[in-house]
Design a protein around this motif. Structure first.
Motif, PDB file in Angstrom:
ATOM      1  N   CYS A 142      68.222  31.620  69.623  1.00  0.00           N
ATOM      2  CA  CYS A 142      68.398  32.345  70.875  1.00  0.00           C
ATOM      3  C   CYS A 142      66.973  32.588  71.346  1.00  0.00           C
ATOM      4  O   CYS A 142      66.382  33.615  71.069  1.00  0.00           O
ATOM      5  CB  CYS A 142      69.143  33.644  70.604  1.00  0.00           C
ATOM      6  SG  CYS A 142      69.342  34.671  72.039  1.00  0.00           S
ATOM      7  N   GLY A 143      66.386  31.595  71.973  1.00  0.00           N
ATOM      8  CA  GLY A 143      64.939  31.607  72.129  1.00  0.00           C
ATOM      9  C   GLY A 143      64.404  31.157  70.779  1.00  0.00           C
ATOM     10  O   GLY A 143      64.980  30.299  70.127  1.00  0.00           O
ATOM     11  N   GLU A 144      63.362  31.756  70.305  1.00  0.00           N
ATOM     12  CA  GLU A 144      62.831  31.383  68.991  1.00  0.00           C
ATOM     13  C   GLU A 144      62.454  32.605  68.166  1.00  0.00           C
ATOM     14  O   GLU A 144      62.006  32.490  67.041  1.00  0.00           O
ATOM     15  CB  GLU A 144      61.623  30.453  69.178  1.00  0.00           C
ATOM     16  CG  GLU A 144      61.262  29.573  68.023  1.00  0.00           C
ATOM     17  CD  GLU A 144      62.410  28.828  67.358  1.00  0.00           C
ATOM     18  OE1 GLU A 144      62.408  28.750  66.106  1.00  0.00           O
ATOM     19  OE2 GLU A 144      63.305  28.317  68.042  1.00  0.00           O
ATOM     20  N   GLY A 145      62.662  33.793  68.707  1.00  0.00           N
ATOM     21  CA  GLY A 145      62.270  35.020  68.017  1.00  0.00           C
ATOM     22  C   GLY A 145      62.962  35.248  66.685  1.00  0.00           C
ATOM     23  O   GLY A 145      62.328  35.574  65.688  1.00  0.00           O
ATOM     24  N   HIS A 146      64.290  35.075  66.648  1.00  0.00           N
ATOM     25  CA  HIS A 146      65.028  35.289  65.408  1.00  0.00           C
ATOM     26  C   HIS A 146      64.564  34.317  64.329  1.00  0.00           C
ATOM     27  O   HIS A 146      64.406  34.687  63.165  1.00  0.00           O
ATOM     28  CB  HIS A 146      66.531  35.115  65.634  1.00  0.00           C
ATOM     29  CG  HIS A 146      67.129  36.130  66.534  1.00  0.00           C
ATOM     30  ND1 HIS A 146      67.361  35.890  67.855  1.00  0.00           N
ATOM     31  CD2 HIS A 146      67.544  37.400  66.309  1.00  0.00           C
ATOM     32  CE1 HIS A 146      67.908  36.958  68.400  1.00  0.00           C
ATOM     33  NE2 HIS A 146      68.021  37.896  67.490  1.00  0.00           N
ATOM     34  N   ASN A 147      64.361  33.065  64.714  1.00  0.00           N
ATOM     35  CA  ASN A 147      63.926  32.053  63.742  1.00  0.00           C
ATOM     36  C   ASN A 147      62.525  32.342  63.233  1.00  0.00           C
ATOM     37  O   ASN A 147      62.241  32.162  62.044  1.00  0.00           O
ATOM     38  CB  ASN A 147      63.994  30.657  64.365  1.00  0.00           C
ATOM     39  CG  ASN A 147      65.414  30.250  64.689  1.00  0.00           C
ATOM     40  OD1 ASN A 147      66.362  30.683  64.054  1.00  0.00           O
ATOM     41  ND2 ASN A 147      65.567  29.417  65.700  1.00  0.00           N
ATOM     42  N   ALA A 148      61.629  32.780  64.113  1.00  0.00           N
ATOM     43  CA  ALA A 148      60.258  33.099  63.696  1.00  0.00           C
ATOM     44  C   ALA A 148      60.252  34.246  62.691  1.00  0.00           C
ATOM     45  O   ALA A 148      59.530  34.206  61.690  1.00  0.00           O
ATOM     46  CB  ALA A 148      59.400  33.434  64.913  1.00  0.00           C
ATOM     47  N   ILE A 149      61.063  35.260  62.947  1.00  0.00           N
ATOM     48  CA  ILE A 149      61.129  36.390  62.020  1.00  0.00           C
ATOM     49  C   ILE A 149      61.734  35.959  60.692  1.00  0.00           C
ATOM     50  O   ILE A 149      61.249  36.347  59.623  1.00  0.00           O
ATOM     51  CB  ILE A 149      61.916  37.556  62.653  1.00  0.00           C
ATOM     52  CG1 ILE A 149      61.101  38.152  63.799  1.00  0.00           C
ATOM     53  CG2 ILE A 149      62.262  38.613  61.621  1.00  0.00           C
ATOM     54  CD1 ILE A 149      61.837  39.147  64.645  1.00  0.00           C
ATOM     55  N   ALA A 150      62.778  35.132  60.755  1.00  0.00           N
ATOM     56  CA  ALA A 150      63.399  34.642  59.524  1.00  0.00           C
ATOM     57  C   ALA A 150      62.391  33.858  58.682  1.00  0.00           C
ATOM     58  O   ALA A 150      62.313  34.032  57.462  1.00  0.00           O
ATOM     59  CB  ALA A 150      64.606  33.769  59.851  1.00  0.00           C
ATOM     60  N   LYS A 151      61.594  33.011  59.332  1.00  0.00           N
ATOM     61  CA  LYS A 151      60.571  32.234  58.613  1.00  0.00           C
ATOM     62  C   LYS A 151      59.504  33.148  58.017  1.00  0.00           C
ATOM     63  O   LYS A 151      59.048  32.933  56.898  1.00  0.00           O
ATOM     64  CB  LYS A 151      59.925  31.210  59.537  1.00  0.00           C
ATOM     65  CG  LYS A 151      60.860  30.082  59.916  1.00  0.00           C
ATOM     66  CD  LYS A 151      60.256  29.180  60.985  1.00  0.00           C
ATOM     67  CE  LYS A 151      61.277  28.186  61.489  1.00  0.00           C
ATOM     68  NZ  LYS A 151      60.796  27.424  62.652  1.00  0.00           N
ATOM     69  N   SER A 152      59.112  34.164  58.754  1.00  0.00           N
ATOM     70  CA  SER A 152      58.103  35.101  58.272  1.00  0.00           C
ATOM     71  C   SER A 152      58.606  35.866  57.043  1.00  0.00           C
ATOM     72  O   SER A 152      57.884  36.028  56.057  1.00  0.00           O
ATOM     73  CB  SER A 152      57.729  36.081  59.388  1.00  0.00           C
ATOM     74  OG  SER A 152      56.791  37.013  58.939  1.00  0.00           O
TER      75      SER A 152
END
Length: 92
Positions: A12-22
Motif C-alpha cells: 500500500c505504497g511502500e511504507g508497510h514493506n519498508a518497516i517490515a524489512k527494517s
C-alpha cells in the motif's frame, strides 16, 4: 535453536514493506529467522487494486488522505468499548 518470526505486511505504497524489512533486519542481527509475507500476495488483482487506489488517493486527493489519516491516529489514543466504538468505526 533460533527463534522464528513471521511478519505480515501489505503493499500500500511502500511504507508497510519498508518497516517490515527494517524490523526483519534488526531481528536477524539477533539470530532470529524472519519471513516477510505480503497478505495480498495470493490475490494479485486485489493487491494491484489496493495499491493503485492508495497511490491515486495520495496523488490526486492528498488533503483527503491526510484528513482520514489524522482522524484515525486520533482514535488510537481513545479507549474503545462495546457497540458505541463499533458504530464510530463504521461512521468513519
Amino acid at each position: 535453536m533460533n527463534k522464528k518470526v513471521l511478519i505480515l505486511t501489505m503493499t500500500c505504497g511502500e511504507g508497510h514493506n519498508a518497516i517490515a524489512k527494517s524490523i526483519a533486519n534488526e531481528l536477524t542481527k539477533n539470530n532470529t529467522d524472519c519471513k516477510i509475507v505480503d497478505v495480498f500476495e495470493s490475490k494479485p488483482k486485489l493487491k494491484k487494486f489496493y495499491n493503485d487506489s492508495y497511490l491515486f488517493l495520495c496523488k490526486h486527493f492528498p488533503k483527503t488522505y491526510q484528513f482520514f489519516w489524522q482522524k484515525q491516529r486520533g482514535r488510537r489514543n481513545k479507549p474503545r468499548s462495546g457497540r458505541q466504538s463499533r458504530c464510530r468505526m463504521l461512521r468513519w
